[in-house]
Design an enzyme around this catalytic site. Structure first.
Site, PDB file in Angstrom:
ATOM      1  N   CYS A  12     -19.975  -4.883   3.481  1.00  0.00           N
ATOM      2  CA  CYS A  12     -19.095  -3.924   3.769  1.00  0.00           C
ATOM      3  C   CYS A  12     -17.887  -3.777   2.860  1.00  0.00           C
ATOM      4  CB  CYS A  12     -18.891  -3.880   5.353  1.00  0.00           C
ATOM      5  SG  CYS A  12     -17.853  -2.143   5.719  1.00  0.00           S
ATOM      6  N   CYS A  45       0.347   0.036  10.325  1.00  0.00           N
ATOM      7  CA  CYS A  45      -0.426  -1.245   9.299  1.00  0.00           C
ATOM      8  C   CYS A  45       0.780  -1.855   8.758  1.00  0.00           C
ATOM      9  CB  CYS A  45      -1.064  -0.368   8.109  1.00  0.00           C
ATOM     10  SG  CYS A  45      -1.842  -1.549   6.995  1.00  0.00           S
ATOM     11  N   CYS A  81       0.520   4.568   6.998  1.00  0.00           N
ATOM     12  CA  CYS A  81       0.113   4.558   8.087  1.00  0.00           C
ATOM     13  C   CYS A  81       0.936   3.613   9.275  1.00  0.00           C
ATOM     14  CB  CYS A  81      -1.563   3.818   8.131  1.00  0.00           C
ATOM     15  SG  CYS A  81      -2.418   4.564   6.702  1.00  0.00           S
ATOM     16  N   CYS A 108     -19.153   3.189   8.475  1.00  0.00           N
ATOM     17  CA  CYS A 108     -18.730   2.407   9.552  1.00  0.00           C
ATOM     18  C   CYS A 108     -17.392   3.129   9.800  1.00  0.00           C
ATOM     19  CB  CYS A 108     -18.264   0.908   9.215  1.00  0.00           C
ATOM     20  SG  CYS A 108     -17.276   0.032  10.173  1.00  0.00           S
ATOM     21  N   CYS A 133     -17.134  -8.088   5.391  1.00  0.00           N
ATOM     22  CA  CYS A 133     -16.214  -6.879   5.131  1.00  0.00           C
ATOM     23  C   CYS A 133     -15.178  -7.245   4.220  1.00  0.00           C
ATOM     24  CB  CYS A 133     -15.877  -6.441   6.271  1.00  0.00           C
ATOM     25  SG  CYS A 133     -17.313  -6.159   7.726  1.00  0.00           S
ATOM     26  N   ARG A 138     -18.394  -1.410  17.665  1.00  0.00           N
ATOM     27  CA  ARG A 138     -17.686  -3.011  17.758  1.00  0.00           C
ATOM     28  C   ARG A 138     -16.513  -3.019  18.367  1.00  0.00           C
ATOM     29  NH1 ARG A 138     -17.217  -3.004  12.056  1.00  0.00           N
ATOM     30  NH2 ARG A 138     -19.232  -3.761  12.185  1.00  0.00           N
ATOM     31  N   CYS A 198       0.827  -1.294   0.123  1.00  0.00           N
ATOM     32  CA  CYS A 198       0.014   0.042  -0.003  1.00  0.00           C
ATOM     33  C   CYS A 198       0.821   1.343  -0.205  1.00  0.00           C
ATOM     34  CB  CYS A 198      -0.850  -0.059   1.372  1.00  0.00           C
ATOM     35  SG  CYS A 198      -2.000   1.422   1.214  1.00  0.00           S
TER      36      CYS A 198
END
Ligand code: SAM
Ligand code: DTB
Ligand code: SF4
Length: 327
Positions: free
Chosen positions: A131, A62, A59, A191, A99, A263, A55
């Site tokens: 999702c 991650c 972040c 979400c 998801c 959640r 990616c």
């Protein structure tokens, strides 16, 4: 103060709530929870990484960022048949929502995005909620996802606006809010939540809760993740989060967003069953079900089934099936 739960609160008021004596906070959150939800029912989502690693975003938490040295098996976009088979498995295990997560800054136009739309259609055809979390969206992409039947778009604010730049430098809080607004404008439910335990202060957690609650309307689904420390990432050695920070965050989220589903998301494995029980009492009513999150393991399905039995909780799909049988 409790008379009008839906009025928006100032950041100071959110801080006052968050810092209340813990059991008073939990008691109030449990009361609000019971006013708006059946406290025995738990929404169960299952995650699948449909495109893994490499990616371009940075972040700090991650495993999938190309900027860090995390060990990870990269995987190109899966095909719809594989995704459909995983969604069937998730449904058989008791999930009500599936998801799909992609390690993208945003979807590229063309074949890959068309493939994701087909995945959404396949998941919906199984009678599951769908999702997706694909990074930033254009207007056209948000519209196409809605048209394909997507129910929820996951896009987290992660932390307070002040701390965001310490965790991610390749995009801004404003970018996040823009995609959320686009998804909302095309009728997708949101979400949107965050991550605890990234070295942020209590005030940052309060700032995150304040930002989530002042969305109008607030996100329908609020994932509270605990950092899953990934070797090779800048946050690999972050200090573990005290359990009461989870409970305070869940309870405050429940009071601020009475109708949303809150959640207990990634990192639930690091919480004792007793702490999870307090979180459920304080208004958590959703989990990730299944032995994997995106790239890391989740709690075993059997341990969750045992925990649900001990606490008298039921996955909503099973509870709904029982309702049908009773009619
Ligand atoms: N690339 C898209 C994005 O960032 O929006 C979607 C996938 S990304 C993995 C989805 C969310 O997973 C992130 O927003 C973050 O909140 C959460 N996440 C990622 N790594 C995590 C970790 N190690 N611990 C806890 N949550 C994590
Ligand atoms: C969210 O808030 N948590 C999920 C989901 N949205 C996409 C992701 C958790 C990822 C945990 C780390 C991993 O498995 O890579
Ligand atoms: Fe990429 Fe999402 Fe991971 Fe950030 S959280 S590096 S955007 S996959």
């Amino acid at each position: 103060m409790e008379a009008c739960e839906s009025r928006s609160r100032s950041r100071e008021e959110v801080g006052e709530l968050y810092r209340r004596p813990l059991l008073e906070l939990v008691f109030e959150a449990a009361r609000v929870h019971r006013e708006h939800h059946d406290p025995r029912r738990v929404q169960c989502s299952t995650l699948l990484s449909i495109k893994t690693g490499a990616c371009p975003e940075d972040c700090a938490y991650c495993a999938q960022s190309a900027h860090h040295g995390a060990e990870l098996e990269r995987e190109a976009l899966l095909d719809p048949d594989t995704v459909e088979a995983e969604a069937r498995r998730a449904k058989a295990a008791g999930a009500d929502r599936f998801c799909m997560g992609a390690a993208w800054r945003g979807p590229r136009e063309g074949r890959d995005f068309e493939t994701v739309l087909e995945m959404v259609r396949r998941v919906k055809a199984l009678g599951l909620e769908a999702c997706a979390t694909l990074g930033m969206l254009t207007e056209e992409q948000a519209a196409a996802l809605a048209e394909a039947g997507l129910d929820y778009y996951n896009h987290n604010l992660d932390t307070s606006p002040e701390y965001y730049g310490k965790v991610i430098t390749t995009r801004t809080y404003a970018d996040r809010l823009e995609t959320l607004a686009r998804a909302r404008a095309h009728g997708l439910k949101l979400c949107c939540g965050g991550i605890l335990g990234m070295g942020e202060s209590e005030d940052d957690r309060i700032g995150l809760l304040y930002e989530l609650a002042r969305q109008d309307p607030p996100p329908e689904s609020v994932p509270i993740n605990g950092l899953v420390p990934i070797p090779g990432t800048p946050l690999a050695d972050a200090a573990p989060l005290p359990w009461d920070a989870w409970v305070r965050t869940v309870a405050t989220a429940r009071i601020l967003m009475p109708r949303s589903v809150v959640r207990l998301s990634a990192g639930r494995e690091s919480l004792s069953e007793e702490a999870q029980a307090l979180c459920f009492l304080a208004g958590a009513n959703s989990i990730f079900l299944g032995d994997r999150l995106l790239t890391t393991p989740n709690r075993e399905r059997d341990s969750d089934a045992a925990l649900f039995r001990r606490l008298g909780l039921e996955p909503i799909r099973e509870a709904e099936a029982a309702d049908v049988l009773e009619v």
